[in-house]
Write an enzyme that holds these catalytic residues in place. Structure first.
Site, mmCIF file in Angstrom:
data_model
loop_
_atom_site.group_PDB
_atom_site.id
_atom_site.type_symbol
_atom_site.label_atom_id
_atom_site.label_comp_id
_atom_site.label_asym_id
_atom_site.label_seq_id
_atom_site.Cartn_x
_atom_site.Cartn_y
_atom_site.Cartn_z
ATOM 1 N N ARG A 67 10.854 -6.519 4.821
ATOM 2 C CA ARG A 67 10.775 -5.097 5.162
ATOM 3 C C ARG A 67 11.388 -4.847 6.540
ATOM 4 O O ARG A 67 12.024 -3.822 6.776
ATOM 5 C CB ARG A 67 9.307 -4.653 5.136
ATOM 6 C CG ARG A 67 9.119 -3.163 5.366
ATOM 7 C CD ARG A 67 7.696 -2.732 5.102
ATOM 8 N NE ARG A 67 6.777 -3.201 6.118
ATOM 9 C CZ ARG A 67 5.462 -3.057 6.059
ATOM 10 N NH1 ARG A 67 4.901 -2.493 4.999
ATOM 11 N NH2 ARG A 67 4.680 -3.499 7.020
ATOM 12 N N ARG A 120 -9.629 1.241 8.531
ATOM 13 C CA ARG A 120 -9.281 -0.127 8.899
ATOM 14 C C ARG A 120 -10.395 -0.828 9.657
ATOM 15 O O ARG A 120 -10.260 -2.005 9.984
ATOM 16 C CB ARG A 120 -8.035 -0.111 9.786
ATOM 17 C CG ARG A 120 -6.717 -0.439 9.055
ATOM 18 C CD ARG A 120 -5.593 -0.340 10.076
ATOM 19 N NE ARG A 120 -4.390 -1.059 9.738
ATOM 20 C CZ ARG A 120 -3.315 -0.508 9.171
ATOM 21 N NH1 ARG A 120 -3.324 0.746 8.804
ATOM 22 N NH2 ARG A 120 -2.230 -1.245 8.956
ATOM 23 N N ARG A 145 -0.986 -9.070 13.464
ATOM 24 C CA ARG A 145 -1.452 -8.026 12.540
ATOM 25 C C ARG A 145 -2.304 -8.617 11.426
ATOM 26 O O ARG A 145 -3.282 -8.015 10.992
ATOM 27 C CB ARG A 145 -0.250 -7.262 11.958
ATOM 28 C CG ARG A 145 0.317 -6.273 12.964
ATOM 29 C CD ARG A 145 1.704 -5.817 12.595
ATOM 30 N NE ARG A 145 1.737 -5.007 11.406
ATOM 31 C CZ ARG A 145 2.824 -4.866 10.646
ATOM 32 N NH1 ARG A 145 3.942 -5.473 10.974
ATOM 33 N NH2 ARG A 145 2.783 -4.110 9.585
ATOM 34 N N ARG A 203 11.308 -1.252 11.236
ATOM 35 C CA ARG A 203 10.036 -0.912 11.880
ATOM 36 C C ARG A 203 9.806 -1.844 13.066
ATOM 37 O O ARG A 203 9.914 -3.052 12.939
ATOM 38 C CB ARG A 203 8.886 -1.083 10.883
ATOM 39 C CG ARG A 203 8.431 0.203 10.263
ATOM 40 C CD ARG A 203 7.358 -0.015 9.242
ATOM 41 N NE ARG A 203 6.117 -0.565 9.804
ATOM 42 C CZ ARG A 203 4.948 -0.472 9.198
ATOM 43 N NH1 ARG A 203 4.843 0.156 8.035
ATOM 44 N NH2 ARG A 203 3.880 -1.007 9.730
ATOM 45 N N LYS A 259 0.826 -1.215 0.000
ATOM 46 C CA LYS A 259 0.000 0.000 0.000
ATOM 47 C C LYS A 259 0.861 1.266 0.000
ATOM 48 O O LYS A 259 0.607 2.191 -0.745
ATOM 49 C CB LYS A 259 -0.920 0.043 1.234
ATOM 50 C CG LYS A 259 -1.904 -1.102 1.328
ATOM 51 C CD LYS A 259 -2.899 -0.893 2.479
ATOM 52 C CE LYS A 259 -2.292 -0.893 3.860
ATOM 53 N NZ LYS A 259 -1.792 -2.200 4.299
#
Ligand code: AMP
Length: 190
Positions: A127, A88, A144, A133, A13
């Site tokens: 990632r 969300r 998640r 992160r 996204k």
């Protein structure tokens, strides 16, 4: 024109939104980026959000909606928004509809990036190595994705009923996915 880029964590996204705002000169509204900025600034909101984000949980709707409202209400609205990682939950989606209706600029399309769950795991871990992160790790990925399927995925039906859904195959490479998204957007503009 207002667009929602929709999908599970790791579907691309953020990457696709960045390409979109560049090409169509739209305003990027990423609630994840806004929360990370609040965390970096060490605000009370940021501290509370960090606790939830690190557990893979969602930040409460009222907090998110206040943040988004501030931006939507104060923007001049030119060229519209790319909403990334928002909404969300169903209450967020209906609040966004109400906010935009007030301004007479509804959501035109919700673009769903479809990616296999196995591929998502690999992408998020990749990632994690690149971005550092704090919520990109083995323990929070499962949570998640669960949160996504329970609380966020139902929005697909919500937008389908509004006739706004476009599903794009997010398994292709970045440029090809962007090409498909651009075709959807160009068809709105015609
Ligand atoms: P993202 O960068 O969009 O993946 O967001 C990172 C994290 O921030 C999410 O896992 C949530 O904990 C939180 N977050 C971001 N956007 C929202 C939202 N619209 N509603 C609730 N929590 C959010």
């Amino acid at each position: 024109m207002n667009i929602v880029i929709f999908g599970a964590p790791g579907t691309g996204k953020g990457t696709q939104s960045a390409l979109l705002i560049e090409k169509y000169k739209m305003h990027h509204l990423s609630t994840g980026d806004m929360l990370r900025a609040a965390i970096a600034a060490g605000t009370p909101l940021g501290n509370e959000a960090k606790r939830l984000i690190d557990q893979g949980m969602l930040v409460p709707d009222d907090v998110i909606l206040r943040m988004v409202e501030d931006v939507v209400r104060t923007s001049d609205g030119s060229n519209g928004f790319v909403f990334d990682g928002f909404p969300r939950t169903l209450p967020q989606a209906s609040a966004l509809d109400a906010m935009l209706e007030e301004r007479g600029v509804p959501i035109n399309k919700v673009i769903v990036l479809a990616v296999d769950e196995k591929e998502l795991h690999q992408r998020i871990l990749h990632r994690a190595r690149l971005s550092g992160r704090s919520d990109d790790n083995e323990e929070t990925i499962r949570k998640r994705l669960d949160v996504y399927y329970q609380q966020t995925h139902p929005l697909v039906e919500y937008y389908k009923q509004q006739g706004k859904l476009s599903i794009v195959d997010g398994m292709h490479e970045i440029g090809e996915v962007f090409h498909q998204i651009s075709e959807v957007i160009d068809s709105i503009k015609k």
